[in-house]
Scaffold this active site. Structure first.
Site, mmCIF file in Angstrom:
data_model
loop_
_atom_site.group_PDB
_atom_site.id
_atom_site.type_symbol
_atom_site.label_atom_id
_atom_site.label_comp_id
_atom_site.label_asym_id
_atom_site.label_seq_id
_atom_site.Cartn_x
_atom_site.Cartn_y
_atom_site.Cartn_z
ATOM 1 N N GLU A 103 13.074 -1.467 -16.862
ATOM 2 C CA GLU A 103 13.417 -2.856 -16.102
ATOM 3 C C GLU A 103 12.517 -4.295 -16.328
ATOM 4 O OE1 GLU A 103 17.046 -0.792 -14.643
ATOM 5 O OE2 GLU A 103 16.176 -1.579 -13.723
ATOM 6 N N CYS A 127 10.696 8.156 -3.818
ATOM 7 C CA CYS A 127 11.721 6.809 -2.463
ATOM 8 C C CYS A 127 13.298 7.089 -2.690
ATOM 9 C CB CYS A 127 10.900 5.909 -2.776
ATOM 10 S SG CYS A 127 9.390 5.020 -2.829
ATOM 11 N N GLU A 171 4.456 2.924 -9.746
ATOM 12 C CA GLU A 171 3.900 2.558 -8.550
ATOM 13 C C GLU A 171 2.773 2.106 -9.284
ATOM 14 O OE1 GLU A 171 2.960 2.773 -5.598
ATOM 15 O OE2 GLU A 171 1.349 2.053 -6.177
ATOM 16 N N SER A 202 2.282 -4.616 -6.079
ATOM 17 C CA SER A 202 3.385 -4.359 -4.817
ATOM 18 C C SER A 202 3.065 -2.708 -4.780
ATOM 19 C CB SER A 202 5.044 -3.997 -4.744
ATOM 20 O OG SER A 202 5.116 -3.220 -3.453
ATOM 21 N N LEU A 226 6.141 -1.128 3.167
ATOM 22 C CA LEU A 226 6.085 -0.597 4.495
ATOM 23 C C LEU A 226 7.344 1.039 4.978
ATOM 24 C CD1 LEU A 226 4.155 0.021 6.806
ATOM 25 C CD2 LEU A 226 4.958 -1.653 7.789
ATOM 26 N N CYS A 344 15.982 -2.354 -8.326
ATOM 27 C CA CYS A 344 15.118 -1.237 -9.747
ATOM 28 C C CYS A 344 15.891 0.084 -9.854
ATOM 29 C CB CYS A 344 13.808 -1.406 -9.021
ATOM 30 S SG CYS A 344 12.908 -0.030 -9.105
HETATM 31 S S1 SF4 Z 1 10.211 2.391 -8.517
HETATM 32 FE FE1 SF4 Z 1 8.972 1.750 -6.049
HETATM 33 S S2 SF4 Z 1 10.791 1.755 -4.584
HETATM 34 FE FE2 SF4 Z 1 11.024 3.521 -6.524
HETATM 35 S S3 SF4 Z 1 10.528 5.367 -6.086
HETATM 36 FE FE3 SF4 Z 1 8.464 4.388 -7.097
HETATM 37 S S4 SF4 Z 1 7.765 3.236 -6.023
HETATM 38 FE FE4 SF4 Z 1 9.286 4.036 -4.764
#
Ligand code: SF4
Length: 353
Positions: A103, A127, A171, A202, A226, A344
């Site tokens: 995406e 996450c 990531e 990021s 964070l 996301c």
């Molecule tokens: S895409 Fe971003 S928010 Fe989603 S699990 Fe991976 S690092 Fe975490």
């Protein structure tokens, strides 16, 4: 929903010309008896103009175009789905030649166009508040696959891209080399020419990669997800970085600021009753005070079936005020595309891909 367009030369065993380094392209052209300047011309067609077929490369001799088409594809992406928000942002589900989907989002504002891209298909970080994290990692993307997302958005809007964030799926620091190469191409005058300060990467806080990034010469912006300055809360929200303690992150970010002189951003998605309590706010102020830092308070998008709810506007405002009291600038990030699956992983999840 928009119809998909066909992939150029997809479904063949030919090599993707975009995957060649500059040196490999020069060697290929030399084998074909072509002068070196053809490499620049071809790269301009690929990276600046976003050519999708060799026939578009009108300043190349016809026989060279035919020779290239026999041996190479131009890769590219196929648009599987597109959603357009009332606020003008557009979310895309794109597919690469091997069927992998990712995406990306385009967010216009006045005469500016910001693009958010994915660095991996899926994500291994897990996450707790993230739809992508729940599905796990499919694979990392190549630099041209990351770059192609920006090109796709640029072409769809027909406008110059003014900023890019690697903040979509994945990531980026678990795909460091490809992410950095993509950022360099996005920054390059031979690519999209987006200023380095307007390119943001990021990360959840992969410490060895932050140390490495501090030594890169470009003035890219670094954003740290964070989401809590309390170890126990952060461990629960972001299990993928449990092995890197907040204390260690704090030290390394101090070194980063000393070395680069650049102000990092801390992303903080406010979740009601989880990281918006008084203790959490106090810990965040302690983490940021006396440091060069900008805090982005993010209003969480409501995700169907999620156990996490956004905090109130009043609470977000209180975070900004209290951070200002300890000398830390904070802004509330306008949530874009609330009427579409803008968070996301949501669009991908909805379409079952
Ligand atoms: S895409 Fe971003 S928010 Fe989603 S699990 Fe991976 S690092 Fe975490």
């Amino acid at each position: 929903m928009q119809e998909a367009r066909n992939l150029p030369n997809s479904g063949t065993d030919l090599t993707n010309l975009r995957s060649l380094t500059h040196g490999q392209l020069l060697a290929t052209l030399s084998e074909l008896g072509q002068p070196a300047f053809r490499a620049k011309q071809i790269e301009s067609w690929i990276w600046e103009k976003g050519a999708t077929s060799f026939d578009q490369m009108t300043n190349l001799p016809k026989n060279l175009r035919a020779q290239l088409a026999e041996q190479y594809t131009l890769g590219g992406v196929k648009q599987v789905a597109k959603q357009v928000s009332e606020d003008g942002s557009r979310k895309y589900l794109l597919q690469y030649e091997d069927g992998t989907t990712v995406e990306c989002v385009g967010m216009p504002s006045g005469n500016k166009l910001a693009v958010c891209v994915s660095s991996q298909a899926g994500c291994a970080m897990g996450c707790a508040f993230c739809a992508t994290g729940a599905a796990g990692l499919t694979r990392s993307l190549t630099s041209s696959e990351i770059y192609d997302q920006v090109m796709h958005v640029r072409n769809d809007f027909g406008e110059r891209v003014t900023s890019v964030v690697l903040m979509g799926q994945g990531e980026p620091f678990n795909n460091y080399d490809a992410s950095l190469e993509a950022m360099r191409k996005i920054n390059s005058a031979d690519g999209l020419g987006v200023g380095a300060r307007h390119i943001t990467v990021s990360t959840c806080g992969i410490i060895p990669a932050i140390k490495r990034f501090a030594n890169e010469p470009e003035q890219y912006t670094l954003a740290i997800s964070l989401h809590s300055a309390v170890q126990r809360t952060r461990n629960a929200l972001m299990p993928g970085v449990r092995k890197f303690s907040l204390m260690h992150l704090y030290e390394v970010m101090g070194e980063y600021v000393d070395k680069t002189g650049r102000r990092p951003t801390y992303e903080y998605a406010l979740i009601r009753g989880v990281n918006d309590t008084e203790d959490e706010l106090g810990a965040l102020c302690d983490f940021c005070r006396d440091n060069l830092a900008h805090v982005n308070i993010i209003k969480l998008n409501e995700v169907k079936g999620s156990r996490f709810q956004p905090s109130s506007d009043a609470r977000a405002g209180e975070f900004v005020r209290r951070l200002a009291n300890v000398g830390v600038e904070a802004t509330i990030r306008q949530s874009r595309g609330q009427d579409i699956d803008a968070a996301c992983g949501q669009l991908k999840q909805r379409l079952g891909r």
